[in-house]
Every structure is written in C-alpha cells, then in structure tokens.
Scaffold this active site. Sequence first.
Site, PDB file in Angstrom:
ATOM      1  N   CYS A 163     -14.631  -2.923   1.168  1.00  0.00           N
ATOM      2  CA  CYS A 163     -13.498  -2.836   0.101  1.00  0.00           C
ATOM      3  C   CYS A 163     -12.493  -4.111   0.602  1.00  0.00           C
ATOM      4  O   CYS A 163     -12.203  -4.909  -0.532  1.00  0.00           O
ATOM      5  CB  CYS A 163     -12.722  -1.693   0.454  1.00  0.00           C
ATOM      6  SG  CYS A 163     -10.935  -1.515  -0.417  1.00  0.00           S
ATOM      7  N   CYS A 217     -11.254   5.229   2.790  1.00  0.00           N
ATOM      8  CA  CYS A 217     -10.133   5.145   1.957  1.00  0.00           C
ATOM      9  C   CYS A 217     -10.160   6.002   0.933  1.00  0.00           C
ATOM     10  O   CYS A 217      -9.205   6.642   0.706  1.00  0.00           O
ATOM     11  CB  CYS A 217      -9.969   3.714   1.477  1.00  0.00           C
ATOM     12  SG  CYS A 217     -11.725   2.961   0.949  1.00  0.00           S
ATOM     13  N   SER A 274       0.766  -1.296  -0.047  1.00  0.00           N
ATOM     14  CA  SER A 274       0.010  -0.019  -0.050  1.00  0.00           C
ATOM     15  C   SER A 274       0.814   1.334   0.054  1.00  0.00           C
ATOM     16  O   SER A 274       0.323   2.426  -0.232  1.00  0.00           O
ATOM     17  CB  SER A 274      -0.932   0.131   1.224  1.00  0.00           C
ATOM     18  OG  SER A 274      -0.119   0.193   2.369  1.00  0.00           O
ATOM     19  N   VAL A 283       3.662   1.662   6.047  1.00  0.00           N
ATOM     20  CA  VAL A 283       4.883   0.826   6.846  1.00  0.00           C
ATOM     21  C   VAL A 283       4.414  -0.364   7.172  1.00  0.00           C
ATOM     22  O   VAL A 283       5.346  -1.538   7.152  1.00  0.00           O
ATOM     23  CB  VAL A 283       5.329   1.404   8.328  1.00  0.00           C
ATOM     24  CG1 VAL A 283       4.061   1.664   9.127  1.00  0.00           C
ATOM     25  CG2 VAL A 283       6.273   0.825   8.907  1.00  0.00           C
ATOM     26  N   ASP A 284       3.279  -0.720   7.336  1.00  0.00           N
ATOM     27  CA  ASP A 284       2.771  -2.118   7.683  1.00  0.00           C
ATOM     28  C   ASP A 284       2.930  -3.183   6.623  1.00  0.00           C
ATOM     29  O   ASP A 284       3.595  -4.215   6.696  1.00  0.00           O
ATOM     30  CB  ASP A 284       1.360  -2.315   8.194  1.00  0.00           C
ATOM     31  CG  ASP A 284       0.941  -1.130   9.488  1.00  0.00           C
ATOM     32  OD1 ASP A 284       1.805  -1.270  10.329  1.00  0.00           O
ATOM     33  OD2 ASP A 284       0.014  -0.514   9.303  1.00  0.00           O
ATOM     34  N   MET A 339      -2.122  -1.684  -5.447  1.00  0.00           N
ATOM     35  CA  MET A 339      -3.247  -1.511  -6.059  1.00  0.00           C
ATOM     36  C   MET A 339      -3.971  -0.182  -6.063  1.00  0.00           C
ATOM     37  O   MET A 339      -3.651   0.415  -4.988  1.00  0.00           O
ATOM     38  CB  MET A 339      -4.313  -2.500  -5.042  1.00  0.00           C
ATOM     39  CG  MET A 339      -4.551  -3.861  -5.023  1.00  0.00           C
ATOM     40  SD  MET A 339      -5.590  -4.545  -3.825  1.00  0.00           S
ATOM     41  CE  MET A 339      -4.522  -5.057  -2.585  1.00  0.00           C
TER      42      MET A 339
END
Length: 358
Positions: free
Chosen positions: A98, A195, A9, A12-13, A33
Amino acid sequence: MKRVVVGMSGGVDSSVAGYLLKQQGYDVIGVFMKNWDETDENGECTAEDDYADAKSVCLKLGIPFYSVNFVKEYWDNVFTYFLDEYKKGRTPNPDVLCNSEIKFKCFLEYARKTFDADYIATGHYVRNEVTEDGVKLLRGLDRNKDQSYFLSLLSREQVASALFPIGDIEKPKVREIAASLNLRTADKKDSTGICFIGERNFTKFLKTYLPAQKGDIVDIDTNKVIGTHSGLMYYTIAQRRGLGIGNLGSGERWYVAKKDLENNILYVACGHNNPHLFTKGFSSDSINLINPLSENEIRCTVQYRYRQKEIPCTLKLVGEGCEVIFDSPQTGVAEGQVGVFYDGEVCLGGAVIDRSLK
C-alpha cells in the site's frame, strides 16, 4: 515557500505532522485518502469517522483540506495481489505494498499534478536524509513505533520526495502535542492490523472472498493424519494457535511446518525445537534496494516480520533477486512475507520471500 501535501489519515500522527510542518514554515495542504469503501462487520464505515477527524484537525490548524479517492487503484494494485497471494498459500503483507503503490506513488503523483507540491508528508515513524551524497531511509527515533519495515519497498525517488515530521519524536510526545492543541485525535486509538481488515475477524473476512477447502492435517514426522484443517489460506508457517488438535497427549504444542497446496495438506510439527520448523535463510526473485550496494555480498541484519528482533545475516545479490543466509537457523519464515534489510539505523530495502532455504 515550499508546498507539502500531507496525507491526513484521521489519526494523531498525521495530525501532529501537519501541525509541525506548518510551524516549520511550509505551505501545508491536508488530503484524506479513501482507499477502501466497505463497512465493517458491524455495518459501520470507519473511513467516514476518519474523514471527519481529519477534516476537524485541518480546520483547527488552518490547513486547506481535500479528499481523494484511490479505491480503484487500491483494489487493482494491492487487494487483488493480497487475494492472489493467499490463493497460492502465501502470507502477504499488503500494508507494505500500500505504501509503495498508493501512498507514495498514486498520492505523490496526485499531489504534484493537483497542487504542484514540492513534497508529500505522512505520519510515519521514520526519518530520511537527502544530501548531495544520496538518500537514506532511517528507522524512527521511537524504536517501539519505528515503521521503516513498511516503507522498505519504496524507491530512492519516493523516499527523497517525502517528509516525515514525527520521525524524530517519541509517541507520547506526539500525543502531548496533539493534546496541547486540543485536537480531537489526541487520544484516538492507533489503528491496528491490515488496513482494510482493521479490527475484524481475519478468517471471517477472508472467507468472504476466497472459498475454503478442508483437508488433512498431517504430522510431518510420522506422516499420520491427526486432524482436519479448514483451508490452507487460513494458516501461516510457525502458527500454533487455532489448529484444533490440542497437544494430542504429548504435552508439546504443535506448529505449522509446511503447506502442500497441490495435495491440500497442512503439515505440522510437534515442539518448538522441531528441526522441521527451522530454515537457514530465504531467497527472492526480486529485491528493492533504496540505494545500490557497493558489493554483491554484504553483512547486514534482516527482519521478516514487523517488530521482530533483527537477525544477523549475509545478503547476496543473485540476478534481479537475492539470497539471505541467517547466522543461525530461524523459525517462522513464510513465503510472501517481506524481508527487510538494515545496516544499523539505515533501511537498505526489502524483498518478498519466494522460498525458504532448508
């Protein structure tokens, strides 16, 4: 060697998720994505920055990097639903949809078809267990970051097809790992809000797509008109800010109690203990269970808002849906929200609230 495609994305995760999977010996591929293609109110496209960050991390980690465009799928399956729900005066949670429709459906199909992937992976703070006895979706070890609420509408097959590398790590440790690798996302701020809205003003965003119709604000106890609302879609049950009616000399705050879509009336109640604000439970026409229940009626806990304290309840299956009765009356139950059910650390599934029960 098992192949896993990670949804990168630009945060950081997912960055650390990609690193950990590579350390564990997987054949790792990173994919960004693109689900939304509008600029924000400052004319900036945050997706471009996220793309650059994701690409930089993959380059640093030595992971092949690709991008896929799901803008049309997102518009058709998530955003259209979001607008339709608001037109009905409901309060949807598009981030939950989502995950079930895009990240763990379109993305999973893409990963399998394009890369012959064994798994997909994300940077969600959840855990899963896949054994001979079945599949379980568990809360993330870091309860402050647990995101099982947002994955409650996943199917058993979707849960079994995913890896969640940071689910048993606390957030500070994730940032520590990223910093030790000198990743550019190590100190990147977490994304917040819906989002596709992000940091933008929600009301201003909604006005772009849905015409507002002003109407009366009515005291539910006296049936007197005490103000004017700017459009029912901008309010949710139990809301107390932004009503524009002050305390009217009562010294008590006012809360949204009910929305009458047919007559375009916003009903409000005075005082946080007003009986009109409380409901004994809710019902839904459809429930998603990650695993079938052993009985038609069980004791469990429920959350109908993210980060909400768990509420003890009785869950009863009714046809394709369910009925939920709280142990004690609750406030803030709004149609369109997602009720998520838990048995301890295990997320049982979720249901979109269709009716509150008085």
